[in-house]
Design an enzyme around this catalytic site. Structure first.
Site, mmCIF file in Angstrom:
data_model
loop_
_atom_site.group_PDB
_atom_site.id
_atom_site.type_symbol
_atom_site.label_atom_id
_atom_site.label_comp_id
_atom_site.label_asym_id
_atom_site.label_seq_id
_atom_site.Cartn_x
_atom_site.Cartn_y
_atom_site.Cartn_z
ATOM 1 N N LYS A 292 27.189 -18.725 -46.197
ATOM 2 C CA LYS A 292 27.522 -19.944 -45.454
ATOM 3 C C LYS A 292 27.273 -21.175 -46.327
ATOM 4 O O LYS A 292 26.438 -21.128 -47.226
ATOM 5 C CB LYS A 292 26.618 -20.051 -44.214
ATOM 6 C CG LYS A 292 26.931 -19.079 -43.105
ATOM 7 C CD LYS A 292 26.004 -19.322 -41.927
ATOM 8 C CE LYS A 292 26.269 -18.337 -40.797
ATOM 9 N NZ LYS A 292 27.607 -18.479 -40.197
ATOM 10 N N ARG A 366 28.570 -8.701 -34.562
ATOM 11 C CA ARG A 366 29.326 -7.612 -33.926
ATOM 12 C C ARG A 366 28.963 -6.267 -34.539
ATOM 13 O O ARG A 366 29.001 -5.233 -33.869
ATOM 14 C CB ARG A 366 30.826 -7.903 -34.027
ATOM 15 C CG ARG A 366 31.344 -7.987 -35.435
ATOM 16 C CD ARG A 366 32.671 -8.731 -35.537
ATOM 17 N NE ARG A 366 32.497 -10.182 -35.457
ATOM 18 C CZ ARG A 366 33.489 -11.065 -35.536
ATOM 19 N NH1 ARG A 366 34.739 -10.665 -35.657
ATOM 20 N NH2 ARG A 366 33.245 -12.353 -35.462
HETATM 21 N N1 BES Z 1 25.909 -16.649 -36.200
HETATM 22 C C1 BES Z 1 27.243 -16.985 -36.498
HETATM 23 C C2 BES Z 1 27.933 -17.779 -35.385
HETATM 24 C C3 BES Z 1 27.313 -19.120 -35.079
HETATM 25 C C4 BES Z 1 27.766 -20.250 -35.699
HETATM 26 C C5 BES Z 1 26.311 -19.226 -34.149
HETATM 27 C C6 BES Z 1 27.205 -21.470 -35.409
HETATM 28 C C7 BES Z 1 25.754 -20.463 -33.842
HETATM 29 C C8 BES Z 1 26.207 -21.576 -34.466
HETATM 30 C C9 BES Z 1 28.067 -15.725 -36.752
HETATM 31 O O1 BES Z 1 27.366 -14.671 -37.314
HETATM 32 C C10 BES Z 1 29.130 -16.084 -37.723
HETATM 33 O O2 BES Z 1 28.807 -16.383 -38.828
HETATM 34 N N2 BES Z 1 30.377 -16.055 -37.273
HETATM 35 C C11 BES Z 1 31.469 -16.384 -38.098
HETATM 36 C C12 BES Z 1 32.529 -15.329 -37.897
HETATM 37 C C13 BES Z 1 33.642 -15.386 -38.900
HETATM 38 C C14 BES Z 1 33.124 -14.995 -40.257
HETATM 39 C C15 BES Z 1 34.738 -14.469 -38.460
HETATM 40 C C16 BES Z 1 31.954 -17.762 -37.684
HETATM 41 O O3 BES Z 1 31.911 -18.087 -36.510
HETATM 42 O O4 BES Z 1 32.369 -18.516 -38.568
HETATM 43 MN MN MN Z 2 27.304 -14.738 -39.408
#
Ligand code: BES
Ligand code: MN
Ligand code: ZN
Length: 515
Positions: A292, A366
């Protein structure tokens, strides 16, 4: 802060508070007081913009002839329209005012107005509950806070003719509040302190005290069970992944004799349980190799929010001795980049037998839920499963920061969750699912891939989870990424962790699963 209930009486010190309805009509006890003060309260209202509308507050400081330090007038709006959440808000707003003023003690009189649609005891209990919920603080790491910055209020007395009934109603609410606080504590804790093992250990200690059976599976056990999907996420972390299993057997139907029933149910199928709750517990989510960006990454300490709700809920259910048999599961991992971390393109074998191509290591929630959901179904055969997960950023794009996304294969379960959310002020919004979305996660080389492309990101995440739900199981998934943390103070809590989900699921259980 201590909250207590008493019959209405004059208080000699601290602040006093009472209700004012729309149009500026003082509730009887305030009208009484106003008489003794020679109309000082009515005059104060006249010389301000306060009209008794919902959410308005007016403070009258040190009126002559009163030994109390201030009178706080709480706008209620129309009494016939005020519901439980409105009274909680009044309690919360009052608490904020009293702390801002530096009051150490206060008494709020909650008159039973003729138009109320709630029981007077319930009204008083809700005011107390609102104050309790709003009083949350996570201050264990502050060592130099000045006394004048700390909350001042030590004692709040809720005065009502129905004090005994209010006390009883509040006793139940207070336990739910404790559950909410447990969840907020877990979400607030930094990831150097709260990691899979410490989460599991801390939850075990706290929950066993209230009578929940707790079992912890480590990586060895999960490996034996074939949980390649969950383990793949944690393999880049020096922290060991954990699967925390909670059992609350409160129906009274289970085999009597504590140790006997505990060992009997351990790891074995207790077939046909009514309900299981599963939570995503990513104690820190860096994204892994699909790392990230730096900005805001600290938020990913609360990527265990779903698991936090499971723990808080079980605390509430056990503390109030809910008459239900229910299983909880927390999938606990840390998602880190490392020489041993999972790579984009890796294929993992889930416990269900299905293979997954991991296109993006940041879509990790997931992956861990897939194995946790399968394990719970194989072991306990629940009729219904609800999972909670801070699963996608996309749900915030779709629904903002007030509603959780609801995805389900069952209309009845959905309706119940939507209704429970409305009742407790934790609203959900149902999202669509279907074959077209499902096709988006087909993989070229495995049974599925873990991301579905740019569009409908929260939906393809839910479709992924549904592939791990067995035929005949009613399932609902709550994407709580937008509601687990608040950037602003709210009526029933300060900014930070909200505990969203605890009250909702407690209400769902109380309404539909308890006899
Ligand atoms: N934990 C994150 C989602 C999230 C983002 C929760 C901001 C709370 C605040 C999740 O694991 C994630 O990174 N999701 C990705 C999925 C994508 C890679 C398909 C996302 O939402 O960008
Ligand atoms: Mn994630
Ligand atoms: Zn995540």
């Amino acid at each position: 802060m201590r909250i207590s209930f008493a019959a209405p009486a004059e208080s000699k010190s601290g602040a006093v508070a009472g209700l004012v309805t729309e149009g500026g009509t003082l509730a009887p006890s305030l009208a009484d007081l106003d008489g003794r003060l020679g109309g000082a309260l009515a005059r104060a209202i006249k010389s301000s913009r306060f009209t008794g509308k919902k959410g308005e507050i007016l403070e009258v400081l040190a009126p002559a002839g009163l030994s109390a330090s201030r009178v706080v007038l709480l706008g209620l709006g129309k009494p016939a329209e005020a519901g439980p959440l409105d009274f909680e808000r009044i309690g919360g707003d009052l608490l904020v005012r009293l702390n801002a003023a530096g009051e150490k003690e206060a008494a709020v009189t909650v008159d039973a107005l003729p138009d109320f649609r709630l029981e007077p005891s319930e009204v008083a209990a809700r005011v107390a509950f609102g104050a309790q919920l709003r009083s949350y603080r996570f201050d264990k790491y502050r060592t130099t806070e000045k006394p004048e910055r700390k909350p001042s209020l030590k004692k709040l007395t809720v005065m009502a003719a129905a004090a005994a009934g209010a006390k009883k109603a509040y006793a139940k609410l207070e336990k739910i509040g404790e559950g909410v606080f447990a969840t907020r504590d877990l979400c607030s804790e930094p990831a150097n302190v709260l990691y899979p093992e410490s989460f599991a250990k801390q939850a075990k200690k706290a929950l066993e005290k209230v009578g929940v059976e707790v079992e912890i599976l480590g990586e060895k056990e999960m490996d034996k069970l074939g949980m390649g999907s969950l383990l793949g996420v944690g393999q880049g972390s020096v922290r060991e992944s954990q699967l925390l299993i909670l059992r609350w057997m409160g129906s009274g139907k289970a085999v009597k004799g504590k140790s006997k029933s505990a060992s009997r149910s351990k790891g074995k199928a207790v077939a046909g349980l009514p309900l299981a709750i599963v939570g995503k517990g990513v104690c820190f989510d860096t994204g892994g190799i699909s790392i990230k960006p730096a900005a805001g990454m600290e938020d990913m300490k609360w990527d265990m929010g779903g698991a936090g709700v499971v723990v808080g809920l079980f605390h509430a259910l056990a503390a109030r001795k809910a008459k239900i048999d229910v299983i909880g599961a927390c999938a606990l991992v840390e998602n880190m980049p490392d020489g041993n971390a999972q790579r984009p393109g890796d294929v993992v074998h889930s416990m269900s037998g299905q293979t997954i191509e991991v296109i993006n290591t940041d879509a990790e929630g997931r992956l861990i839920l897939a194995d946790a959901l399968w394990y719970v179904q194989e072991t306990y055969k629940p009729k219904a499963i609800v999972d909670l997960a801070t699963l996608t950023g996309a749900i915030m794009v779709a629904l903002g920061r007030t509603h959780a996304g609801l995805f389900s294969n069952d209309d009845e379960l959905s309706e119940r969750i939507l209704a429970a959310g409305k009742t407790v002020g934790e609203p959900c919004w149902r999202m669509p699912m279907g074959e077209d979305f499902d096709r988006m996660i087909d993989s070229d080389i495995a049974d599925m891939k873990n991301v579905g492309g740019r569009w409908g990101g929260s939906i393809t995440a839910a479709q992924f989870l549904e592939r791990f739900i067995q035929d005949g199981t009613a399932w609902a998934h709550l994407d709580i990424a937008g509601v687990t943390w608040s950037d602003k103070d709210r009526p029933t809590g300060p900014k930070g962790a909200t505990g969203f989900g605890v009250r909702l699921l407690d209400e769902l259980v109380a309404k539909h699963y308890e006899k």
